[in-house]
Design a protein around this motif. Sequence first.
Motif, PDB file in Angstrom:
ATOM      1  N   PRO A 144       0.831  -1.218   0.000  1.00 14.25           N
ATOM      2  CA  PRO A 144       0.000   0.000   0.000  1.00 14.25           C
ATOM      3  C   PRO A 144       0.862   1.263   0.000  1.00 14.25           C
ATOM      4  O   PRO A 144       0.559   2.222  -0.727  1.00 14.25           O
ATOM      5  N   GLU A 145       1.920   1.257   0.787  1.00 15.92           N
ATOM      6  CA  GLU A 145       2.768   2.451   0.896  1.00 15.92           C
ATOM      7  C   GLU A 145       3.413   2.800  -0.458  1.00 15.92           C
ATOM      8  O   GLU A 145       3.487   3.964  -0.841  1.00 15.92           O
ATOM      9  N   HIS A 146       3.851   1.785  -1.170  1.00 14.65           N
ATOM     10  CA  HIS A 146       4.491   2.024  -2.473  1.00 14.65           C
ATOM     11  C   HIS A 146       3.482   2.542  -3.489  1.00 14.65           C
ATOM     12  O   HIS A 146       3.771   3.445  -4.276  1.00 14.65           O
ATOM     13  N   CYS A 147       2.292   1.957  -3.463  1.00 10.99           N
ATOM     14  CA  CYS A 147       1.248   2.414  -4.387  1.00 10.99           C
ATOM     15  C   CYS A 147       0.869   3.857  -4.054  1.00 10.99           C
ATOM     16  O   CYS A 147       0.718   4.692  -4.951  1.00 10.99           O
ATOM     17  N   ASN A 148       0.768   4.147  -2.762  1.00 12.46           N
ATOM     18  CA  ASN A 148       0.410   5.495  -2.310  1.00 12.46           C
ATOM     19  C   ASN A 148       1.442   6.523  -2.789  1.00 12.46           C
ATOM     20  O   ASN A 148       1.093   7.632  -3.200  1.00 12.46           O
ATOM     21  N   ASN A 149       2.715   6.145  -2.726  1.00  8.45           N
ATOM     22  CA  ASN A 149       3.772   7.071  -3.152  1.00  8.45           C
ATOM     23  C   ASN A 149       3.682   7.413  -4.643  1.00  8.45           C
ATOM     24  O   ASN A 149       4.182   8.452  -5.075  1.00  8.45           O
ATOM     25  N   LEU A 150       3.057   6.521  -5.403  1.00 10.23           N
ATOM     26  CA  LEU A 150       2.942   6.768  -6.853  1.00 10.23           C
ATOM     27  C   LEU A 150       1.758   7.669  -7.211  1.00 10.23           C
ATOM     28  O   LEU A 150       1.692   8.214  -8.302  1.00 10.23           O
ATOM     29  N   MET A 151       0.816   7.782  -6.280  1.00  9.96           N
ATOM     30  CA  MET A 151      -0.422   8.485  -6.605  1.00  9.96           C
ATOM     31  C   MET A 151      -0.295   9.994  -6.365  1.00  9.96           C
ATOM     32  O   MET A 151       0.217  10.414  -5.325  1.00  9.96           O
ATOM     33  N   SER A 152      -0.773  10.769  -7.317  1.00 12.97           N
ATOM     34  CA  SER A 152      -0.763  12.228  -7.160  1.00 12.97           C
ATOM     35  C   SER A 152      -2.022  12.656  -6.400  1.00 12.97           C
ATOM     36  O   SER A 152      -2.909  11.833  -6.145  1.00 12.97           O
ATOM     37  N   VAL A 153      -2.112  13.945  -6.069  1.00 11.19           N
ATOM     38  CA  VAL A 153      -3.302  14.448  -5.381  1.00 11.19           C
ATOM     39  C   VAL A 153      -4.533  14.225  -6.264  1.00 11.19           C
ATOM     40  O   VAL A 153      -5.601  13.844  -5.799  1.00 11.19           O
TER      41      VAL A 153
END
Lengths: 423, 75
Positions: A144-153
């Motif tokens: 989840p953390e890695h996916c979150n880091n890829l997502m923009s606002v």
Amino acid sequence: MGDFVIYDIFSTIHNRGQAGPHRADLPYGRVEPGPSGQVIPFISYPYEWSFGMLKDAALLLLELVLVALDEDMILKDSSAFNIQWKGAKPIFIDVPSFKKLPPGEPWVGYRQFCQMFLYPLFLLAYKNVSFQPWLRGSIDGIEPEHCNNLMSVRDLLRPGVFMHVYVQTKMQAKYAQTRNDIKGDLHTAGFNKGLIKVNVSRLAKIIRGLTWKCATSQWSDYASDNSYTGTDREIKIGFVRNVVLSRPWNLVWDLGCNSGTFSRIAAEKARYVVAMDADQMSIERFYQALKTEGNTSILPLVSNLADASPNLGWRGLERKALTERGKPDLTLCLALIHHIVISANIPLSEFVDWLVSLGASLVIEFVTKDDPMVKTLLRNKQDNYADYEIKYFEECLGRAFDVVQRKMLTCGTRVLYFAQARI
Amino acid sequence: MSHKKQKFDLILVFMPAFWLLSTIPAYAYLDPGSGSMILQVLLGGAAALVVILKLYWNRFLSLIGMDRKKRKMQN
């Protein structure tokens, strides 16, 4: 119908009071009319699937969770490796994963579902980044953390991202070192299967809405944008069909299958065809076509032969290399060798040796340096490919194969060979 | 689903979510499942409201030393 099988499994498990023991390699689920004990013809892994395949596998798993919940049961894990394929039909194979749902217990496979299905699909649908290399590099999927880091606002506003990625990441961090008995707390607070159902149904809705809006890729128009004439195409089809019809084949590999024309010809006589291409858009289109037809004899896979799936996992034993999952008795290798040698820089003799190691009969097309497609590959590249020459190719081929048939296409730059492995 | 109900669901989900999100990063000895399990309450829609309230009411009781489970065990 699938439902019969599912309920049959549930009643068996209920009667036993526990899951299993079942053989994990038996295909159950939504495809076969009964637990007939059929074996999956060729094992494949999520990092070899196209977008639509992963999407359909995810929807199958969610559907199974919903059906299980109706029976007060659940799947105890959500591994994408538990789905296999019979052609374009997904099959759930891990029957021992069904277990009784203790009252008040949440869906323990939820996080794994996100990591192995939801985030990889988000990656392609929202970021246009291929999930296959990531899934191959991480057997447990995307954290989840890695996916979150890829997502923009902006991505936070896309369906599913805020709750399933952002909030989940924050919750994981918040409760990472909790000393609370979360399961117990949820049970006491009245958590029930209805809540799981809502989550699962919404996940299915999010996934159904995901699309991969990719521009046509490098290869996808190849079938209509290549250097051969209609006559040569007919000659090629006739050549392959003659070989295919010459005897029954158990397993055919179509390497560099593109739109799948020759896989379909192979399937006329072969028991099963595995169609591979490095271009996932080609595989996606082929899969969607096969799915519409309900095809169960051609398995399309995303596979770059210059870097095919290796042994992975604990001691390299959990997931097998491509060549260790069953070898073909006929290999089709049409208009591929120039990509292997010139694009991927694999020495020609090495590639022929690899084809020899498959131990299969071979239909191969050699594309000479005079061909427009090869010229394109060499246009801005130094020609360090002295070995890429028809005489040397025939010499390599002749060392291990008996060349039964040789046919030059009318364009004069392409030659077809049917070669049989010398035993 | 009606527009009003969707709005209600959103409020329902976001309110506790903001409250739950005040985090500090934790890297050692990760328990990978707990956060995802709690999240499932937030993902449970309208029916989850009672569960959320009960969950935090029980936590509150526990904080002030009135943990029902403990008292049961002591009895």
